[in-house]
Design a protein around this motif. Sequence first.
Motif, short mmCIF file in Angstrom:
data_model
loop_
_atom_site.label_atom_id
_atom_site.label_comp_id
_atom_site.label_asym_id
_atom_site.label_seq_id
_atom_site.Cartn_x
_atom_site.Cartn_y
_atom_site.Cartn_z
N GLN A 338 19.65 40.80 45.23
CA GLN A 338 20.96 41.25 45.69
C GLN A 338 22.09 40.35 45.20
O GLN A 338 23.23 40.78 45.11
CB GLN A 338 20.97 41.31 47.23
CG GLN A 338 20.11 42.45 47.75
CD GLN A 338 20.02 42.47 49.27
OE1 GLN A 338 20.12 41.44 49.91
NE2 GLN A 338 19.80 43.64 49.83
N ILE A 339 21.77 39.09 44.88
CA ILE A 339 22.80 38.19 44.35
C ILE A 339 23.34 38.76 43.03
O ILE A 339 24.53 38.69 42.75
CB ILE A 339 22.25 36.76 44.18
CG1 ILE A 339 22.09 36.11 45.56
CG2 ILE A 339 23.16 35.91 43.30
CD1 ILE A 339 21.68 34.68 45.56
N LYS A 340 22.44 39.35 42.25
CA LYS A 340 22.89 39.93 40.97
C LYS A 340 23.85 41.10 41.19
O LYS A 340 24.75 41.33 40.40
CB LYS A 340 21.67 40.38 40.16
CG LYS A 340 20.92 39.21 39.57
CD LYS A 340 20.12 39.58 38.37
CE LYS A 340 18.76 40.09 38.75
NZ LYS A 340 17.85 40.16 37.60
N ALA A 341 23.63 41.81 42.31
CA ALA A 341 24.51 42.95 42.60
C ALA A 341 25.92 42.49 42.96
O ALA A 341 26.85 43.30 42.98
CB ALA A 341 23.92 43.78 43.74
N TRP A 342 26.09 41.22 43.25
CA TRP A 342 27.41 40.68 43.58
C TRP A 342 28.34 40.69 42.36
O TRP A 342 29.54 40.59 42.50
CB TRP A 342 27.29 39.24 44.11
CG TRP A 342 26.84 39.15 45.53
CD1 TRP A 342 26.36 40.16 46.30
CD2 TRP A 342 26.84 37.99 46.36
NE1 TRP A 342 26.05 39.70 47.55
CE2 TRP A 342 26.34 38.37 47.62
CE3 TRP A 342 27.20 36.66 46.16
CZ2 TRP A 342 26.20 37.47 48.67
CZ3 TRP A 342 27.07 35.77 47.20
CH2 TRP A 342 26.57 36.17 48.45
N GLY A 343 27.74 40.68 41.17
CA GLY A 343 28.56 40.69 39.95
C GLY A 343 28.75 39.29 39.38
O GLY A 343 28.52 38.28 40.06
N SER A 344 29.20 39.25 38.12
CA SER A 344 29.28 37.98 37.38
C SER A 344 30.26 36.99 38.00
O SER A 344 29.96 35.80 38.10
CB SER A 344 29.67 38.24 35.93
OG SER A 344 28.70 39.03 35.33
N LEU A 345 31.44 37.47 38.43
CA LEU A 345 32.45 36.54 38.94
C LEU A 345 31.96 35.86 40.22
O LEU A 345 32.12 34.64 40.40
CB LEU A 345 33.77 37.28 39.21
CG LEU A 345 34.93 36.39 39.69
CD1 LEU A 345 35.26 35.33 38.65
CD2 LEU A 345 36.17 37.22 39.99
N ALA A 346 31.33 36.64 41.09
CA ALA A 346 30.79 36.06 42.33
C ALA A 346 29.71 35.04 42.00
O ALA A 346 29.63 33.96 42.61
CB ALA A 346 30.22 37.16 43.21
N MET A 347 28.88 35.36 41.01
CA MET A 347 27.82 34.42 40.62
C MET A 347 28.41 33.14 40.04
O MET A 347 27.89 32.05 40.27
CB MET A 347 26.85 35.07 39.63
CG MET A 347 25.94 36.10 40.31
SD MET A 347 24.89 36.98 39.15
CE MET A 347 23.61 35.79 38.81
N VAL A 348 29.52 33.28 39.30
CA VAL A 348 30.19 32.10 38.74
C VAL A 348 30.70 31.20 39.87
O VAL A 348 30.60 29.97 39.80
CB VAL A 348 31.33 32.51 37.78
CG1 VAL A 348 32.23 31.34 37.43
CG2 VAL A 348 30.75 33.12 36.51
N ALA A 349 31.24 31.81 40.93
CA ALA A 349 31.73 31.02 42.07
C ALA A 349 30.57 30.23 42.70
O ALA A 349 30.72 29.05 43.04
CB ALA A 349 32.37 31.94 43.11
N VAL A 350 29.43 30.88 42.82
CA VAL A 350 28.25 30.20 43.41
C VAL A 350 27.75 29.11 42.46
O VAL A 350 27.38 28.01 42.90
CB VAL A 350 27.14 31.22 43.75
CG1 VAL A 350 25.92 30.52 44.32
CG2 VAL A 350 27.64 32.27 44.74
N ILE A 351 27.77 29.40 41.16
CA ILE A 351 27.36 28.40 40.16
C ILE A 351 28.25 27.16 40.27
O ILE A 351 27.76 26.02 40.26
CB ILE A 351 27.42 28.99 38.72
CG1 ILE A 351 26.32 30.03 38.51
CG2 ILE A 351 27.30 27.88 37.67
CD1 ILE A 351 26.46 30.84 37.22
N MET A 352 29.55 27.40 40.39
CA MET A 352 30.51 26.28 40.51
C MET A 352 30.17 25.42 41.73
O MET A 352 30.14 24.19 41.64
CB MET A 352 31.92 26.87 40.66
CG MET A 352 33.02 25.90 40.43
SD MET A 352 34.61 26.72 40.66
CE MET A 352 35.02 26.19 42.31
N ALA A 353 29.89 26.08 42.84
CA ALA A 353 29.57 25.35 44.07
C ALA A 353 28.28 24.54 43.89
O ALA A 353 28.22 23.37 44.28
CB ALA A 353 29.43 26.33 45.23
N MET A 354 27.27 25.17 43.30
CA MET A 354 25.99 24.46 43.10
C MET A 354 26.18 23.27 42.17
O MET A 354 25.61 22.20 42.40
CB MET A 354 24.95 25.41 42.49
CG MET A 354 24.47 26.51 43.40
SD MET A 354 22.98 27.34 42.78
CE MET A 354 23.59 28.23 41.36
#
Lengths: 500, 168
Positions: A338-354
């Motif tokens: 489901q994380i993939k369904a969030w879309g690239s921009l949302a994943m980038v935000a999570v990547i930044m946090a990690m």
Amino acid sequence: MISKPYSNDYRLISRYVGRILCGISFLSVIPLATALAFREWAAAFDFVIGFNACFLSGAVFLLLGRGAAGNLRWLHAMTIAAVSWILATLLCALPSQLSGHYGSYLDAVFDVMSGFTTTGLILIVDLDHVSNALNMWRHLLTYVGGQGMIVLVLSFLVKGTAGAYMMYVGEGKEERLLPNVIQTSRAIWYISIAYLFLGTAVLFVTLTLEGLAFPRSLLQAVWLFMGAWSTGGFAPQSQSILYYHSLAVEIVTLFVFVLGSFNFILHYAVWSGHPKEIVRNIEIRSFSLTVAIAFAILIFALIPSHLYGDPFILLRRAAYTLLSAHTTTGNMTVYAAQIKAWGSLAMVAVIMAMAIGGSACSTAGGIKGLRAGILARGLYQEIKRIVLTENSVLIIKFHHIKDIILTDQHVKMAGLIAILYLLLYGGGGALGIIYGYPGVDAVFEATSAGSNTGLSCGITAPSMPTGLKVYFLFAMWAGRLEFISLFGLLAFGVSALRGK
Amino acid sequence: MTARVTRSCFLALLTLVPWSWCAVGEATPVETLISSGAAYDGREVTIRGEVIGDIMERGEEYWVNVLSSEGAAIGVRAREDQISAIACSGDYFHTGDLVEVAGIYYRYAKRFGGETCIVADEVKLTRPGTEVSHPLSAGKILISVLLTLLSAAAAAFMKTKISPAAKT
């Protein structure tokens, strides 16, 4: 000229590696006792074998180190930290492999490294049917890894202080709570054990109220606490936190892992009667700011998707995932797919946090809030320097327990380590792309491994390519030890091969 | 003649249709529900799997987690009367009851704080759970005994020969 190590250097390293392995072997006693208590006889023998293998390996190293003289030097300490982590991981993977829940020994090693480094990525098969003993083992390793295995040994097994600080630094911790590093190690353990009792009690009550029966409620409370406090992200069931279908469990675990991601020095300062440190500390300020920025991006990315249809649900899912990412925990309240369904921009935000991660001298991984804060202050200093006249004296300070004047050395070191982390994340991302994964997915998973987070968008699985498993293993190890010991080990290797 | 040819062609074409897609009562893989949830959101689905872990009471209803054969688990919200037949949950010592759950799939159920779940209409027990034995391996016992003896010898040796010198 590089000097070749003498036999005494090898003996010194052997002696300390031996002590650490002997110390770590006794961890098996806890899952062994769990196996006996729950009549899991087959599992009990796995831990008897695991204990003996680790203890005997330690004994062999102690024997090799017999007669070593002199004090440790930095190179020794870094090599000891790096080698101990590798050997302890290889040996602690034995009971895991013997359990029959891993496709290969590499997969078992991967999970143990993931535990020790508090990453939380898993390759275990059929997690919902593992023994209580194996679950205790998984969570115990991540709990010990959060504090540090060398910190554990320093606390209870090393009598002298010579070289202790160097080994402590070699494990990715630098700051001292107390003047003496062994007292610091003990204080770290006392803080963690105090929270273990408190957190387990709260989780036990929560799980009981949410319908879990004793003794599973108690076991799961201990494991959930260990996974969350160590920012490890391990959970006893395959659905992670989704298994409990409970807002209360989400709130308690969130509170625990945010606490776990804070600097032990900050905990100690607050416990010692300085609560204002929470507001003034650069790491907390840096953490708050980067959480706010990443959260704003995440919400901005998720709102147009109308995935959740309800603002409260959107905030609940997004906040938990983002804080789990930023504290490098990896507990999940959404499925990996489901994380993939969030879309690239949302994943980038999570990547930044990690990528940024939690605090220095905590259980968390990543670049660290302290370095992010120092880099931000460094940037501010440079901008101000341009604006001010040449004759002006510019002094920029940051507050970390005390006021510290920002120097070029601070900025240089923070920048260097940040670059190394970015290379580690980027290298894994590039490898993932080579293996055919989409770019954002590959970078997401690599950042998760390198920052010791453990959130997954579905790449980490027993079927993933062996090359990627090996890279993630390396990334977890290098990221946890903050590269210092890695370079120490490399330097020792070079001096052994090329020294004169 | 033409009508017979047309009918034969039509019947031949029908054999090419993948009937498993549209067969009535066919179970949907849990993995598919999770990864391609949008297509099933708010629709009646049927899943098959093993009941695992705890059955958690919440008010007048319960949460049951069901693990599919592909290894993906999902929460099922059910009433007491719907799960009364469940007697065994999967854990280390048990393979849980195998059930067939028919109900409405929610990708992000508003009622449950955005949970991905199935609200059950019917939970059917298809096979009762069984105990799982974990036989002791003679090889493991032998290795354990041998290694323990070696460790004891090593500990005794270290106590006499290594420890005094190592105290620095």
